[in-house]
Write a protein that holds these residues in place. Structure first.
Motif, PDB file in Angstrom:
ATOM      1  N   LEU A  22       2.326  42.587  31.565  1.00 20.67           N
ATOM      2  CA  LEU A  22       3.326  43.066  30.592  1.00 20.67           C
ATOM      3  C   LEU A  22       4.759  42.856  31.073  1.00 20.67           C
ATOM      4  O   LEU A  22       5.688  42.908  30.271  1.00 20.67           O
ATOM      5  CB  LEU A  22       3.106  44.551  30.278  1.00 20.67           C
ATOM      6  CG  LEU A  22       1.777  44.947  29.635  1.00 20.67           C
ATOM      7  CD1 LEU A  22       1.833  46.387  29.148  1.00 20.67           C
ATOM      8  CD2 LEU A  22       1.404  44.053  28.462  1.00 20.67           C
ATOM      9  N   CYS A  36       3.437  49.488  20.994  1.00 23.67           N
ATOM     10  CA  CYS A  36       3.552  48.944  22.353  1.00 23.67           C
ATOM     11  C   CYS A  36       3.442  50.076  23.376  1.00 23.67           C
ATOM     12  O   CYS A  36       2.825  49.907  24.438  1.00 23.67           O
ATOM     13  CB  CYS A  36       4.824  48.122  22.524  1.00 23.67           C
ATOM     14  SG  CYS A  36       6.373  49.003  22.304  1.00 23.67           S
ATOM     15  N   LEU A  51       0.261  50.516  26.190  1.00 20.43           N
ATOM     16  CA  LEU A  51       0.483  50.738  27.620  1.00 20.43           C
ATOM     17  C   LEU A  51      -0.232  52.016  28.076  1.00 20.43           C
ATOM     18  O   LEU A  51      -0.956  52.010  29.086  1.00 20.43           O
ATOM     19  CB  LEU A  51       1.991  50.859  27.888  1.00 20.43           C
ATOM     20  CG  LEU A  51       2.376  51.297  29.292  1.00 20.43           C
ATOM     21  CD1 LEU A  51       1.989  50.232  30.318  1.00 20.43           C
ATOM     22  CD2 LEU A  51       3.878  51.570  29.388  1.00 20.43           C
ATOM     23  N   CYS A 108       8.889  50.033  26.879  1.00 25.97           N
ATOM     24  CA  CYS A 108       8.151  48.861  26.362  1.00 25.97           C
ATOM     25  C   CYS A 108       8.893  48.235  25.194  1.00 25.97           C
ATOM     26  O   CYS A 108       9.517  48.938  24.406  1.00 25.97           O
ATOM     27  CB  CYS A 108       6.801  49.249  25.796  1.00 25.97           C
ATOM     28  SG  CYS A 108       5.823  50.226  26.836  1.00 25.97           S
TER      29      CYS A 108
END
Lengths: 77, 586
Positions: free
Chosen positions: A73, B345, B349, B71
């Protein structure tokens, strides 16, 4: 005096914005015409010799972007 | 560097395309989320959501340095790659589009990391990038309450993906299949939105609302532009679509040759042709959506389906999914569009990457800002507004009484909703039994097109006796037939309605207002439309709401516990105290 300097600054900012716009248009156009053009033409040229793809029966394909870990990520790609 | 204790806070951000938003999770729970447009009053504001982010942090009482992670809802370099490849493919036709896009990318979008660092100077951790469609999928799956579900995203375009199919099991979510740009159902729908003279990325829902006025006589013509395969995938004939290389969506010359009509200008009259095209487009879209979800069912054989992405806001198609697909249960994330990516998002996570299992059910979407009674009282007193102040049951009775007297009411209470629908806290409400209210609210209050329908809110315990539907629909995302014949202001031409059911648990105050209205009239349904004028974002603060009240023909305004009646105030005199923003067309 301060007012005049402010007006000059404003004028310079206006001019540099316009100048930047014109400059960026010229540079981006050259990049597009020359670099994109050469690559695009080569691609099209070699595409002529590529094997004809069989008719597809689906447009689904495998999703491959890796996003399993924190390290994955962190990538912007 | 000294390692600090984890706080459980994750901030999700979406921006730089349209509908920028921020969302704050605390241990997987959405504790605050809002779109930037509500604060800046710029509809679909795409800029970095500074104000929305600050609201989230203030609400939690934390600072940037307290965040565990931040994020972003897509991978910018992959998106840039798609743009470059596309411009090479369409060379030399894409010059104008390329110039416009490159200016934006070279000055802003390629430097997202730097922009984050500049806006969030006190946050020292990493910025994490979750793929666009994974963000959409995660928003739907991780708040669905399902432990096993097929997850379908239907959108315009993210990095490359336009449509995806995946599966969520436990806390893991995996996308298996994708369709890629330029074959996109969202862009296909937007192209016709453009052709019919409406604003792209904004007014697609108007096309859906227009469809019942037409007959689907152009289905075959539309299908000549799109090849639909048995598994729901499709291929667009790109001779007709220009969004790869131009600043407009369609090849207008080809569309005119094909359909016999030029692109409608936004100020031109809507002809029967436009209504028929809207009906045909809707039918083709529904066919594709149903095929895709059937294909997903065949892949996973699960009973549960999660849906997300902008096309998931097509509630007519959603209604057909619950009636005709093989899935028994359906969950659609209420903010299915790009703003919802900020939630997705962060959830991805929290669950998939960090491995957490808890908090998998969406409680409600009232996660925006609220305003205190003291501040509202001060505001009203300062502006010499005459008002009544009521508490609890008394307030519900007063509001219901005014509704029953056929007054149109602006209802502003509690925390603002996250998502495109107003669900009782930033709503305009009216009596659905009076047919004239349809035109009155459209033309004199919202100043929008007369054809646009209104949604009903129904008490959840009366849902099945009023509508042909077997499940609650708290987020106004499903369309069903109206059973009764006394709701003309919320019954669309095809006898359908886009329903919101409300229970006491979801929104007690709103429920009780309708309950009191039911006691007075025997009708457990009211009109609910978002509290905004045409082209304006939904109101956020009491000041926005008050300005909306002054600018329109609204009869009554409710600001938390305060009731302001037009008959007791001189609107023209009050108007002199305020400056009003000008909003464009929506």
């Amino acid at each position: 005096m301060l007012n005049i300097l402010k007006k000059i600054k404003k004028g310079l900012l206006w001019f540099s914005k316009k100048f930047g716009y014109v400059n960026s248009t010229i540079i981006l156009t050259i990049v597009y015409v020359v670099f994109f053009g050469i690559y695009g033409l080569l691609k099209k040229f070699f595409g002529l010799f590529a094997k004809k793809q069989p008719k597809v029966m689906t447009m689904w394909r495998q999703f491959e972007t890796k996003s399993e870990t924190l390290e994955d990520l962190k990538n912007e790609f | 560097m000294e390692k600090r204790e984890a706080t459980g806070y994750i901030l999700g951000i979406s921006c730089f395309y349209h509908d920028a938003a921020a969302c704050l999770l605390k241990d997987g729970e959405i504790i605050a989320a809002a779109s930037e447009e509500r604060f800046t009053r710029v509809k679909h504001d795409e800029n970095f959501p500074e104000k929305a982010m600050q609201f989230c942090l203030d609400f939690a009482g934390i600072k940037q340095q307290d965040l565990d992670y931040v994020c972003f809802y897509e991978k910018p370099i992959l998106k840039f790659e798609r743009l470059l490849e596309t411009y090479i493919k369409v060379w030399p036709r894409g010059l104008m589009s390329y110039l416009s896009a490159m200016r934006m990318w070279l000055s802003k979008k390629l430097w997202i990391n730097n922009i984050f660092r500049e806006k969030m100077k006190d946050y020292k951790g990493d910025i994490l990038y979750v793929p666009h469609h994974l963000s959409h999928a995660a928003a739907a799956y991780y708040k669905s309450g399902f432990d096993d579900a097929a997850v379908v995203t239907l959108d315009a375009v993210g990095e490359w993906s336009t449509t995806t199919i995946g599966r969520g099991v436990g806390n893991k979510l995996k996308i298996d299949k994708e369709m890629i740009f330029p074959d996109s159902l969202g862009l296909f729908y937007s192209a016709f939105t453009y052709y019919l003279g409406f604003k792209v990325n904004s007014a697609e829902y108007k096309v859906m609302g227009l469809a019942p006025y037409g007959k689907p006589i152009y289905v075959d013509k539309i299908k000549e532009l799109i090849e639909i395969f048995e598994d729901g995938s499709f291929k667009l004939d790109m001779d007709y679509f220009a969004y790869e290389y131009d600043l407009v969506m369609i090849n207008e010359k080809k569309f005119k040759e094909h359909f016999g009509y030029a692109t409608r200008k936004d100020d031109e009259q809507l002809e029967q042709f436009h209504k028929d095209v809207a009906a045909s487009l809707q039918k083709v879209t529904e066919e594709i959506v149903l095929k895709i979800v059937d294909y997903a069912h065949g892949l996973y054989k699960t009973e549960n389906l999660c849906l997300s992405g902008g096309v998931a806001l097509n509630c007519v198609a959603n209604g057909r999914i619950i009636r005709e697909s093989k899935f028994k249960h359906l969950f659609i994330f209420p903010e299915a569009g790009d703003a919802g990516g900020a939630v997705g998002c962060a959830l991805y996570l929290y669950h998939h990457v960090l491995g957490n299992e808890d908090n998998k059910k969406l409680k409600n979407v009232y996660v925006g800002p609220a305003f205190r009674n003291e501040d509202i009282r001060k505001f009203l007193n300062e502006n010499e507004v005459k008002y009544g102040e009521y508490n609890g049951e008394e307030l519900h009775k007063v509001v219901a009484g005014k509704l029953a007297d056929n007054r149109v009411i602006g209802l502003f209470q509690g925390r603002m909703e996250f998502g495109p629908r107003a669900l009782g806290n930033r709503s305009i409400i009216a009596d659905p039994r009076v047919k004239e209210n349809w035109q009155r609210v459209n033309l004199k209050i919202k100043f929008r097109e007369s054809f646009r329908p209104f949604a009903p809110t129904v008490m959840a315990d009366h849902l099945e006796s009023m509508f042909e539907i077997d499940r609650e629909t708290p987020y106004m995302l499903l369309v069903a037939q109206v059973i009764v014949d006394y709701l003309p202001a919320v019954t669309h031409l095809d006898n359908s309605a886009r329903i919101q059911s409300v229970s006491k648990e979801q929104n007690e105050s709103y429920y009780k207002i309708i309950e009191e209205f039911y006691k007075l009239t025997g009708c457990p349904v009211i009109i609910n439309t978002s509290f905004n004028l045409r082209g304006e974002p939904i109101v956020c603060s009491h000041e926005d709401a008050f300005k909306g009240f002054l600018r329109t023909d609204m009869d009554v305004l409710v600001l938390n516990n305060f009731v302001i009646d037009v008959t007791e105030n001189d609107k023209e005199k009050l108007k002199e105290r305020f400056t009003f923003e000008q909003f464009g067309k929506d």
